[in-house]
Scaffold this motif. Structure first.
Motif, PDB file in Angstrom:
ATOM      1  N   ALA A 114      41.035  35.824  33.950  1.00  0.00           N
ATOM      2  CA  ALA A 114      41.175  36.080  35.387  1.00  0.00           C
ATOM      3  C   ALA A 114      40.620  37.449  35.760  1.00  0.00           C
ATOM      4  N   PHE A 115      39.804  38.013  34.870  1.00  0.00           N
ATOM      5  CA  PHE A 115      39.233  39.334  35.142  1.00  0.00           C
ATOM      6  C   PHE A 115      37.725  39.366  34.933  1.00  0.00           C
ATOM      7  N   ALA A 116      37.128  38.178  34.725  1.00  0.00           N
ATOM      8  CA  ALA A 116      35.674  38.067  34.576  1.00  0.00           C
ATOM      9  C   ALA A 116      35.140  39.085  33.575  1.00  0.00           C
ATOM     10  N   GLY A 117      35.769  39.110  32.393  1.00  0.00           N
ATOM     11  CA  GLY A 117      35.367  40.083  31.381  1.00  0.00           C
ATOM     12  C   GLY A 117      35.875  41.453  31.772  1.00  0.00           C
ATOM     13  N   LEU A 118      35.048  42.212  32.475  1.00  0.00           N
ATOM     14  CA  LEU A 118      35.438  43.493  33.064  1.00  0.00           C
ATOM     15  C   LEU A 118      34.830  43.539  34.460  1.00  0.00           C
ATOM     16  N   SER A 169      39.068  50.268  39.835  1.00  0.00           N
ATOM     17  CA  SER A 169      39.927  50.778  38.765  1.00  0.00           C
ATOM     18  C   SER A 169      41.054  51.652  39.285  1.00  0.00           C
ATOM     19  N   GLY A 170      40.964  52.091  40.521  1.00  0.00           N
ATOM     20  CA  GLY A 170      42.047  52.860  41.125  1.00  0.00           C
ATOM     21  C   GLY A 170      43.196  51.991  41.594  1.00  0.00           C
ATOM     22  N   GLY A 171      43.096  50.664  41.368  1.00  0.00           N
ATOM     23  CA  GLY A 171      44.201  49.783  41.718  1.00  0.00           C
ATOM     24  C   GLY A 171      43.877  48.732  42.764  1.00  0.00           C
ATOM     25  N   VAL A 172      42.591  48.401  42.919  1.00  0.00           N
ATOM     26  CA  VAL A 172      42.146  47.414  43.911  1.00  0.00           C
ATOM     27  C   VAL A 172      42.740  47.770  45.280  1.00  0.00           C
ATOM     28  N   ARG A 181      44.101  42.502  34.481  1.00  0.00           N
ATOM     29  CA  ARG A 181      44.174  43.937  34.215  1.00  0.00           C
ATOM     30  C   ARG A 181      45.556  44.466  34.580  1.00  0.00           C
ATOM     31  N   ALA A 182      46.229  45.065  33.619  1.00  0.00           N
ATOM     32  CA  ALA A 182      47.512  45.719  33.879  1.00  0.00           C
ATOM     33  C   ALA A 182      47.258  47.228  33.900  1.00  0.00           C
ATOM     34  N   GLY A 188      45.450  43.790  38.318  1.00  0.00           N
ATOM     35  CA  GLY A 188      44.174  43.516  38.953  1.00  0.00           C
ATOM     36  C   GLY A 188      43.619  42.156  38.554  1.00  0.00           C
ATOM     37  N   PHE A 189      42.985  41.471  39.526  1.00  0.00           N
ATOM     38  CA  PHE A 189      42.428  40.148  39.300  1.00  0.00           C
ATOM     39  C   PHE A 189      41.005  40.080  39.846  1.00  0.00           C
ATOM     40  N   ALA A 190      40.119  39.505  39.056  1.00  0.00           N
ATOM     41  CA  ALA A 190      38.734  39.303  39.478  1.00  0.00           C
ATOM     42  C   ALA A 190      38.206  38.055  38.774  1.00  0.00           C
ATOM     43  N   PRO A 191      38.699  36.869  39.164  1.00  0.00           N
ATOM     44  CA  PRO A 191      38.277  35.643  38.489  1.00  0.00           C
ATOM     45  C   PRO A 191      36.794  35.361  38.707  1.00  0.00           C
ATOM     46  N   ALA A 192      36.207  34.600  37.806  1.00  0.00           N
ATOM     47  CA  ALA A 192      34.819  34.189  37.968  1.00  0.00           C
ATOM     48  C   ALA A 192      34.645  33.472  39.302  1.00  0.00           C
TER      49      ALA A 192
END
Length: 467
Positions: free
Chosen positions: A58-62, A234-237, A421-422, A429-433
């Motif tokens: 759910a984070f598209a790698g990075l 990276s600052g917390g979305v 991302r915790a 943090g979430f960034a799915p494909a």
């Protein structure tokens, strides 16, 4: 190879990793004790580790594997280019067709002022190039005093020697003698922590006033540029109100400083449109991109600049003199070929359209978790989002670092078969494909809820909650 047969090989790799491989942004001694989670394969939205454990990514790698894993056409594009021309330098006026066509494509799809492209190896490299070009620009236009840079608190602009100072996260400064005296910050436009989270106009006005005040403090003749992410990653979305980016762009230009947008995370459909700038008509002087440019399949980034910046640098140099910035792998033909195919998939392949259709599903799934005892805030735009965990929903108080909540969340999510991302300050943090389906989202939010429920069973976590 059976699982039992693979165990000795996994153990050997584990030992080698602990002994020799330095991991990015990791506590080195802790890693030596913990060891790595070794990934062995991936397909679609799924990762498989060396022990056969499957994980929904759910984070598209990075924040980067936007088109999902295993896109065969991307693999073929890389293989065909490797056979034809595996490397071409950009030095000495050499070039290659993929790089030329990619530069043209990026100019076509980015904001109108951006007419020139310098290719890099990634986001940090793109920021570093932008800073160097800005310094050259200020000298070229006869304003050598403009050497100060302003960025946002909680901002992230890579971890190069210079960019890490524009980054406003303590871990990137500690021990590195950063920030530099020429690097300054204004407050983050964080609605959740604002006096009235619903008053977008007030949040925007506060940021505009802060930028004006900082430029006045430093002197307009000393400030070169303002750097920002449309959404702070990276600052917390941190998702500012709509209209914030355009307001900051207009203010920077009014103040006579360059406006630089870091779309390394937000670019290529992550927030809905191809670029976050598109949603507000913001026209930066420079833009940095990476990650989704190649969907992480190979390294590449880019620094784009307006014709005004380009021309000032070009005309400011002595006739025939080189502009002294470059890298061996700039405009690498294989990376460019991959990027061209990834861009085709976004548009003709329907991946950008899928992400736009799925945005409401993603938003609804995050918002539904607001009812969970640990969750204080849900924020999102497109397929970029976050949950902020709090010990008290009324005061918005966080959790004591000694509780080790991020590490416990990460361990529980692995057991539940999901990767996100915790962050260290209790933000998830979430960034799915961009290829996620409704079924993928259903699994994602079931597993995130199960992760939170598991962590909440710990007596010390429950005891930390207050009414």
């Amino acid at each position: 190879m059976t699982h039992s047969e693979a165990l000795p090989q996994i153990a050997a790799l584990d030992a080698i990793d602990r002994a020799h491989l330095i991991h990015p942004v990791a506590p080195w001694r802790t890693h030596e004790q913990r060891g790595p989670t070794i990934l062995s394969s991936a397909h679609g939205a799924w990762l498989t580790d060396a022990k056969g454990h499957r994980l929904l990514d759910a984070f598209a790698g990075l924040w980067c594997v936007n088109v999902g894993y295993g896109q065969e056409s991307v693999v073929q594009a890389a293989a065909e280019q490797m056979r034809r021309l595996p490397y071409a330098t950009g030095y000495f006026h050499f070039s290659s067709e993929p790089a030329i066509r990619l530069a043209e494509k990026l100019v076509q799809i980015t904001p109108a002022p951006l007419q020139h492209v310098y290719f890099t190896l990634g986001g940090s490299d793109s920021i570093d190039a932008a800073v160097r070009f800005i310094v050259q620009y200020c000298n070229a236009i006869g304003k050598p005093g403009k050497k100060h840079f302003i960025a946002l608190e909680r901002g992230y602009h890579g971890s190069s020697s210079t960019g890490a100072g524009l980054t406003a996260l303590p871990v990137f400064h500690r021990g590195f003698d950063l920030p530099l005296p020429t690097q300054h910050y204004i407050s983050s436009p964080n609605p959740y922590r604002a006096p009235d989270p619903q008053d977008g106009a007030a949040i925007i006005a506060a940021s505009v006033a802060a930028l004006r005040a900082k430029v006045a403090e430093l002197g307009a003749d000393h400030v070169a540029a303002f750097f920002c992410e449309p959404i702070q990653g990276s600052g917390g979305v941190i998702v500012p109100p709509k209209g914030w980016l355009k307001a900051m762009c207009d203010t920077a230009h009014e103040l006579g400083i360059l406006f630089v947008v870091d779309e390394v995370i937000t670019g290529f459909g992550r927030t809905g449109p191809m670029f976050a700038c598109d949603a507000e008509g913001a026209e930066p002087d420079l833009m940095t991109v990476a990650k989704g440019l190649t969907s992480g399949y190979v390294p590449m980034g880019a620094t784009l600049m307006s014709d005004a910046v380009y021309s000032a640098i070009a005309d400011g140099a002595p006739a025939g003199a080189s502009i002294g910035h470059g890298a061996t792998y700039s405009a690498h033909p294989v990376s460019a070929a991959v990027a061209l195919e990834v861009l085709r998939l976004y548009e003709a392949g329907g991946i950008l359209a899928n992400a736009q259709r799925m945005a409401s599903t993603f938003a609804n799934g995050l918002d539904a978790l607001l009812e969970h005892p640990l969750v204080g805030d849900s924020r999102h735009r497109g397929l970029l989002g976050a949950l902020e965990l709090v010990s008290n929903k009324h005061t918005k108080s966080g959790f004591a670092p000694a509780l080790g909540l991020p590490e416990r969340i990460a361990a529980a999510s692995y057991r539940q078969g999901v990767v996100f991302r915790a962050f260290g300050d209790n933000i998830l943090g979430f960034a799915p494909a961009l290829t996620y389906t409704r079924d993928d989202f259903g699994l994602l939010f079931d597993r995130v809820r199960a992760t939170l429920d598991e962590v909440l069973t710990a007596p010390d976590v429950r005891a930390a909650l207050t009414e």
